[in-house]
Design a protein around this motif. Structure first.
Motif, PDB file in Angstrom:
ATOM      1  N   MET A  32      23.964  34.294  81.733  1.00 46.78           N
ATOM      2  CA  MET A  32      24.989  34.480  80.712  1.00 46.78           C
ATOM      3  C   MET A  32      26.050  33.387  80.838  1.00 46.78           C
ATOM      4  O   MET A  32      26.438  32.752  79.842  1.00 46.78           O
ATOM      5  CB  MET A  32      25.635  35.855  80.897  1.00 46.78           C
ATOM      6  CG  MET A  32      26.725  36.165  79.920  1.00 46.78           C
ATOM      7  SD  MET A  32      26.020  36.674  78.343  1.00 46.78           S
ATOM      8  CE  MET A  32      27.504  37.004  77.424  1.00 46.78           C
ATOM      9  N   GLY A  33      26.505  33.150  82.077  1.00 45.49           N
ATOM     10  CA  GLY A  33      27.493  32.102  82.296  1.00 45.49           C
ATOM     11  C   GLY A  33      26.974  30.746  81.847  1.00 45.49           C
ATOM     12  O   GLY A  33      27.678  29.972  81.176  1.00 45.49           O
ATOM     13  N   LEU A  34      25.702  30.504  82.165  1.00 40.58           N
ATOM     14  CA  LEU A  34      25.084  29.235  81.815  1.00 40.58           C
ATOM     15  C   LEU A  34      25.048  29.045  80.303  1.00 40.58           C
ATOM     16  O   LEU A  34      25.410  27.967  79.781  1.00 40.58           O
ATOM     17  CB  LEU A  34      23.664  29.221  82.374  1.00 40.58           C
ATOM     18  CG  LEU A  34      22.983  27.874  82.493  1.00 40.58           C
ATOM     19  CD1 LEU A  34      23.717  27.022  83.509  1.00 40.58           C
ATOM     20  CD2 LEU A  34      21.535  28.065  82.913  1.00 40.58           C
ATOM     21  N   LEU A  36      26.897  30.364  78.034  1.00 38.05           N
ATOM     22  CA  LEU A  36      28.240  30.135  77.484  1.00 38.05           C
ATOM     23  C   LEU A  36      28.706  28.711  77.751  1.00 38.05           C
ATOM     24  O   LEU A  36      29.256  28.047  76.865  1.00 38.05           O
ATOM     25  CB  LEU A  36      29.227  31.133  78.096  1.00 38.05           C
ATOM     26  CG  LEU A  36      29.172  32.547  77.519  1.00 38.05           C
ATOM     27  CD1 LEU A  36      30.093  33.452  78.306  1.00 38.05           C
ATOM     28  CD2 LEU A  36      29.608  32.523  76.061  1.00 38.05           C
ATOM     29  N   SER A  37      28.483  28.244  78.991  1.00 33.95           N
ATOM     30  CA  SER A  37      28.945  26.883  79.305  1.00 33.95           C
ATOM     31  C   SER A  37      28.214  25.869  78.447  1.00 33.95           C
ATOM     32  O   SER A  37      28.819  24.920  77.947  1.00 33.95           O
ATOM     33  CB  SER A  37      28.684  26.545  80.778  1.00 33.95           C
ATOM     34  OG  SER A  37      28.820  27.668  81.574  1.00 33.95           O
ATOM     35  N   SER A  40      29.658  25.796  75.042  1.00 33.84           N
ATOM     36  CA  SER A  40      30.966  25.142  74.957  1.00 33.84           C
ATOM     37  C   SER A  40      30.824  23.634  75.126  1.00 33.84           C
ATOM     38  O   SER A  40      31.525  22.854  74.468  1.00 33.84           O
ATOM     39  CB  SER A  40      31.942  25.728  75.983  1.00 33.84           C
ATOM     40  OG  SER A  40      31.432  25.595  77.277  1.00 33.84           O
ATOM     41  N   LEU A  41      29.886  23.216  75.978  1.00 35.22           N
ATOM     42  CA  LEU A  41      29.625  21.777  76.123  1.00 35.22           C
ATOM     43  C   LEU A  41      29.204  21.185  74.792  1.00 35.22           C
ATOM     44  O   LEU A  41      29.693  20.140  74.373  1.00 35.22           O
ATOM     45  CB  LEU A  41      28.497  21.555  77.133  1.00 35.22           C
ATOM     46  CG  LEU A  41      28.921  21.269  78.568  1.00 35.22           C
ATOM     47  CD1 LEU A  41      27.699  21.037  79.435  1.00 35.22           C
ATOM     48  CD2 LEU A  41      29.835  20.040  78.606  1.00 35.22           C
ATOM     49  N   ILE A  43      29.865  22.213  71.884  1.00 32.11           N
ATOM     50  CA  ILE A  43      30.983  22.146  70.949  1.00 32.11           C
ATOM     51  C   ILE A  43      31.887  20.954  71.280  1.00 32.11           C
ATOM     52  O   ILE A  43      32.319  20.214  70.395  1.00 32.11           O
ATOM     53  CB  ILE A  43      31.774  23.460  70.967  1.00 32.11           C
ATOM     54  CG1 ILE A  43      30.913  24.561  70.332  1.00 32.11           C
ATOM     55  CG2 ILE A  43      33.087  23.325  70.219  1.00 32.11           C
ATOM     56  CD1 ILE A  43      31.437  25.932  70.538  1.00 32.11           C
ATOM     57  N   ILE A  60      29.895  30.843  69.677  1.00 33.22           N
ATOM     58  CA  ILE A  60      30.235  31.647  70.853  1.00 33.22           C
ATOM     59  C   ILE A  60      29.943  33.120  70.589  1.00 33.22           C
ATOM     60  O   ILE A  60      29.352  33.830  71.402  1.00 33.22           O
ATOM     61  CB  ILE A  60      31.729  31.460  71.193  1.00 33.22           C
ATOM     62  CG1 ILE A  60      32.048  29.986  71.395  1.00 33.22           C
ATOM     63  CG2 ILE A  60      32.090  32.307  72.394  1.00 33.22           C
ATOM     64  CD1 ILE A  60      32.261  29.545  72.769  1.00 33.22           C
TER      65      ILE A  60
END
Lengths: 510, 510
Positions: A32-34, A36-37, A40-41, A43, A60
């Motif tokens: 999940m963290g991956l 999201l990151s 965002s990268l 974006i 997101i």
């Protein structure tokens, strides 16, 4: 403050423990963290373009709602998200044209259209068969409202719709790639494991019930949680309760599993619903185990001496039944077909033996003293007394099952002295207004009635066990249907000895 | 195309039907539309301010996720939403300061912080006790990511956070006002109704089971859905299945109900968990009804003649038990305390009578021919034969319960002629390898074993019924606990005749 600190430490210890027990949870969180990151990268990388940065919330949002524990669930959410967005986009486009035509009343048209769309979507999502698409309806309404309101402001309906679609697609793509490529968690596999666990849990419960009954386990005070069917500490009870309670979990997993692509040992169009069917048959057996446990919980208990008479047969049926369950569970785990030969033969033999024993000794299950056809004849009574004495002395008797009997005078009262108190308590609860108004130990007629009820309860236990065996056939049938449909592999050649029922597997599931 | 048209018409007909049956669903949909329109109006009205129009998605999103069917659910969602947003806001503020300090590596810090936050939140939300706050975690992550990414673009962290908070508050306010002020739908009330429905369903099932058993209802072919514990068409089965299956629904409603403010007849701090407890006790009874139904489903059936002997007693216990359930259900519906006097007296009397009858006639429950203590003595056998003849002829016999008996020769085989075929089928499934390898009707020893098993099955049915009565006490106890804690009103003065068990109420719940 110190207390809070201790609580916090306790909480984090438990949280770490949870991860150790089920590493999939840790993996899920990392994924999940991956995701999201990565989003965002993406974006930031494309952030030079104003629109993308402004509407980044859509990517997101998509990741956050689509990223589910299992892959099937992610697919369903993704499908809902996509369908809802596209429908809303098309509809918004039409109504936008309409509102532009309306000129001065543009806002009025928009508000009314929002009301109508909101009403229809909310109503339809309550329709029973629409349940899996509940999320799609939400997305649909959300997208529609946002498009209309934002479009009204910027007048760029088409561009707004397209930018959003691209961002949603990007978010969904990241979700799917991360979720499938890194340590995928399959709902189908969880379903498979759950059904196997049900087999093993039920076997544990069955053995526990039969042994408990023969050891004359009695609840001093039945936990009120059992009486109100809540989760309790009793392991025996928990095992079969978890089997019975697994229905909704299975249904959820089934819904996800049907969406998953073929993977690992599970080929395309796998008959997942047959897993649920097998589990249903196991549940049908579990209700009998529950009835067996009910005999232990019951206020009316059979006298231990009489239980002893049938002890070896009952024990055999219980052990064989549990063996069949364990074997089926193992076969299911390994996805093997049943071996040639009747898996039920041993347990049927044991049940037939028990049935014969009951047939031959049914005089022990009733109380003939008060028969209205004139009581039992004298010589007949003598015979029972002789048997009772044999039992009491532990000497060679007519029954093969006498094991280790306490020297209690059986024919004066069938309740042994040492559980007198318990019996008294039981009797108070026993539904008879005669016993209810007098707390003294009941005498005469009532006692006899109680005695006969108590002997019959043994018969009840035995019939439950036999009925359990009959229901096992049903489990085997549905297992065979599953093994045909799912094309399980053939069992290994049988010159190795039939797999022993390892004790170890039983403890694993507790 | 025509087929699709017909299907569409069918679907819309059913959808309208759904609204007619449960008007709350229509009301909910109207309210949802209303809330959305109000929010969009609000946005248009304040739309002159650029920020508000740009961030309008937050208000709409809040309405869409917060607006739930019941008020309790709306409160929980709102609480989650608020808490998640505020926590995320605070955290985002801190990390934003940090990222500004980081200078050139600003984006790196942001991406890493998103990974950490995403990991922690996803992991903690899998912690068992965190389940009700699952949605809060989602909101938390969403808000955090958006604030960081958007803030990084515009550099106005504080303003972005504040505008969003105001919009979320506006959306939540609209939700709460619309949901509470217009035809509120309370989860607590649904829970109350569900528990009442469980009482009535169980009563219907109980009566159906006892009557079915005495009418010797037999399933030609037991629907495989019952054998695998799936929903089936059988009304008797459905009634108790819905009682047993209601657990998860009750838990959900309980979770919502505890969040609701006092309303209507439910005061502050209402003991909702006691409703679930009562329902659990009802479920504990339902398992006995399930066992009774198991006797009807069983492959081994008691001969109808012997059922007739106990017919009036069994019927009485069943009727009285159902009456108690109906009365408790009515009391619960009206929220009245139990009347003075023992509500269980009649049913206990009936059970005691049944028990005595069994005691006096237990020779009918066993098969003495194969007793290994030498078979039954001659004169004894004559007595049974006399009784059987009396039963067969329907003339005055020792039993008070002889009602309407077919003239079937009972002592040659205890299976009546007309259901020979069924019995044969049943026997094939009966677990005995002797009968399994020969499809012919079993003879000799096996037949006798079968006969005795079949007679004992009547005893099993009777003991289940008695056990059911014993468990009723448990229901009454938990009902009393509830009526004390919830401060139910006193029953009306008792010189009106005790409420008759109306047939009408029974049909209402089917």
């Amino acid at each position: 403050i110190k207390k809070t600190w201790v609580e916090m430490k306790d909480f984090s210890r438990k949280a770490v423990e949870m991860g150790r027990l089920d590493p999939r949870k840790v993996i899920f969180a990392i994924k999940m963290g991956l995701a999201l990151s990565l989003t965002s990268l993406l974006i930031f990388w494309k952030g030079s373009h104003e629109d993308i940065a402004q509407y980044s919330i859509w990517a997101i949002l998509t990741v956050i709602v689509m990223f589910e524990f299992s892959i099937g669930a992610t697919f369903i959410k993704g499908f809902n998200r996509g369908l809802g967005t596209i429908c809303a986009g098309i509809l918004a486009f039409c109504f936008a044209e309409l509102s532009v035509v309306a000129g001065k009343f543009e806002e009025v048209v928009i508000v009314i259209s929002i009301f109508i769309i909101g009403f229809c979507a909310s109503y339809l999502k309550l329709y029973p068969t629409m349940k899996p698409y509940e999320y799609g309806f939400r997305v649909f309404v959300l997208t529609y409202c946002i498009l209309m309101i934002a479009g009204n402001r910027t007048r760029e309906y088409t561009e707004a719709i397209l930018t959003r679609l691209v961002l949603i697609a990007a978010g969904a793509g990241v979700c799917l790639v991360v979720n499938i490529c890194f340590f995928p968690i399959w709902a189908g596999e969880s379903l498979h494991k759950l059904v196997v666990k049900n087999f093993k849990d039920l076997a544990t419960s069955l053995e526990g019930c039969v042994n408990g009954y023969l050891k004359c386990v009695e609840y001093k005070r039945i936990p009120s949680k059992i009486l109100t069917y809540q989760a309790a500490d009793d392991p025996l009870y928990n095992c079969y309760r978890s089997v019975i309670q697994s229905t909704s979990q299975e249904d959820t997993l089934l819904g996800f599993a049907t969406w998953e692509p073929p993977h690992g040992r599970y080929r395309y169009n796998y008959p997942w619903e047959n897993f649920v069917k097998v589990s249903g048959a196991v549940k049908h057996c579990a209700f009998m185990v529950m009835a067996l446990h009910g005999c232990i919980l019951s206020e009316i208990q059979a006298p231990p001496e009489r239980r002893k008479v049938f002890s070896s047969e009952l024990q055999k049926v219980g052990a064989e039944g549990a063996k069949v369950l364990h074997e089926l569970g193992n076969k299911l785990e390994k996805m093997e077909k049943l071996s040639a030969g009747d898996i039920l033969k041993n347990v049927h033999d044991a049940a037939a033996e028990l049935q014969k024993k009951i047939d031959h000794k049914s005089y022990l299950l009733v109380n003939s003293e008060s028969w209205e056809i004139g009581g039992r004849p004298k010589e007949f009574e003598d015979l029972i007394d002789v048997e009772d004495e044999n039992m009491t002395l532990g000497s060679k008797s007519l029954s093969e099952a006498v094991l280790d009997l306490r020297s209690v005078p059986v024919d004066t009262t069938s309740l042994p002295q040492q559980c007198d108190d318990d019996a008294r308590n039981m009797f108070i609860k026993w539904p008879s207004n005669v016993s209810a108004n007098a707390r003294s130990f009941p005498k005469g007629d009532d006692l006899k009635t109680y005695e006969s009820a108590s002997a019959l309860s043994l018969a009840t236990f035995a019939s439950h066990l036999i009925e359990f065996v009959a229901r096992l056939g049903n489990v085997v049938d549905s297992f065979e249907e599953l093994s045909m449909k799912a094309n399980f592999k053939d069992p290994p050649i049988m010159n190795m000895s039939p797999e022993p029922c390892k004790k170890g597997t039983a403890t694993w599931v507790v």
